[in-house]
Motif scaffolding. Sequence first.
Motif, mmCIF file in Angstrom:
data_model
loop_
_atom_site.group_PDB
_atom_site.id
_atom_site.type_symbol
_atom_site.label_atom_id
_atom_site.label_comp_id
_atom_site.label_asym_id
_atom_site.label_seq_id
_atom_site.Cartn_x
_atom_site.Cartn_y
_atom_site.Cartn_z
ATOM 1 N N ASP A 138 0.827 -1.209 0.000
ATOM 2 C CA ASP A 138 0.000 0.000 0.000
ATOM 3 C C ASP A 138 0.862 1.261 0.000
ATOM 4 O O ASP A 138 0.555 2.243 -0.689
ATOM 5 C CB ASP A 138 -0.928 0.010 1.215
ATOM 6 C CG ASP A 138 -2.076 -0.979 1.076
ATOM 7 O OD1 ASP A 138 -2.362 -1.396 -0.061
ATOM 8 O OD2 ASP A 138 -2.668 -1.348 2.113
ATOM 9 N N LYS A 141 2.334 1.860 -3.442
ATOM 10 C CA LYS A 141 1.340 2.448 -4.346
ATOM 11 C C LYS A 141 1.200 3.940 -4.079
ATOM 12 O O LYS A 141 1.177 4.756 -5.001
ATOM 13 C CB LYS A 141 -0.009 1.759 -4.153
ATOM 14 C CG LYS A 141 -0.079 0.339 -4.691
ATOM 15 C CD LYS A 141 -1.433 -0.288 -4.383
ATOM 16 C CE LYS A 141 -1.508 -1.721 -4.887
ATOM 17 N NZ LYS A 141 -2.795 -2.375 -4.517
ATOM 18 N N HIS A 146 5.284 1.380 -6.694
ATOM 19 C CA HIS A 146 4.760 0.021 -6.775
ATOM 20 C C HIS A 146 5.423 -0.779 -7.891
ATOM 21 O O HIS A 146 5.496 -2.007 -7.821
ATOM 22 C CB HIS A 146 3.241 0.054 -6.975
ATOM 23 C CG HIS A 146 2.589 -1.274 -6.763
ATOM 24 N ND1 HIS A 146 2.127 -2.050 -7.795
ATOM 25 C CD2 HIS A 146 2.363 -1.981 -5.630
ATOM 26 C CE1 HIS A 146 1.627 -3.167 -7.306
ATOM 27 N NE2 HIS A 146 1.757 -3.155 -6.001
#
Length: 220
Positions: A138, A141, A146
């Motif tokens: 997470d 991202k 990512h």
Amino acid sequence: MERSKEKLRNNIINNNEGEVQEALNAGLDPNLEGGWPIRLAARYGLYSMVKLFILYGANPHILSEAGASTLQLAVFSGLHWDTENWTFLLSCCDSSQLADGAAVAIIFNNVQGLLKILDTGRCNTNIPTSLTGKTVEDLAKGYKLHYLLNSPVNNNLLQASASPISRRPRTDVRNANHSHRNLSPSVARFFDLTSRQPSLTPPHSPRSVLSSTNTARLLN
């Protein structure tokens, strides 16, 4: 005692490894006062001294009062992660400890450090990390990193970490409730100061640490 601690602190900061080794040979506790010596060495990117402390029995997984580990501080330093010099420290960490280090690498844009941690093949990217409560995936991202987790090597890691794993007992103290974790504007200062804190109480958030008068006295 205070004078000897100040001498040790100066020897670490100035990378006087010979002096530190002499002190260890003379009986210096490598986990002195909650292990601040190894964390201070990590904060200054002194990989060789970190290894020295570990070889003499220092526990790199003891957290500071604020909740920072040796690996997190080494990653925060940003030094020598384009080499293999931190391999020894990484080899001492389990999947969740590596994830905590990866979170710091993402937040402070230490891409080389993140890659080194992922390349161990043991970083669990799908468990909550201590600094924010968010997973490495997470965070990656959110920080537009990512793509680093999508390399062929790390795709296998992501698939493996998605399934339940058997985690080794932790030697540190963590608060199971991550809701108070936050990235305050002073989070960098939090890492900068926390290297010298002893591990005596459960960790606090960066904001509460920096506003605590007790912590201020510890760092003076």
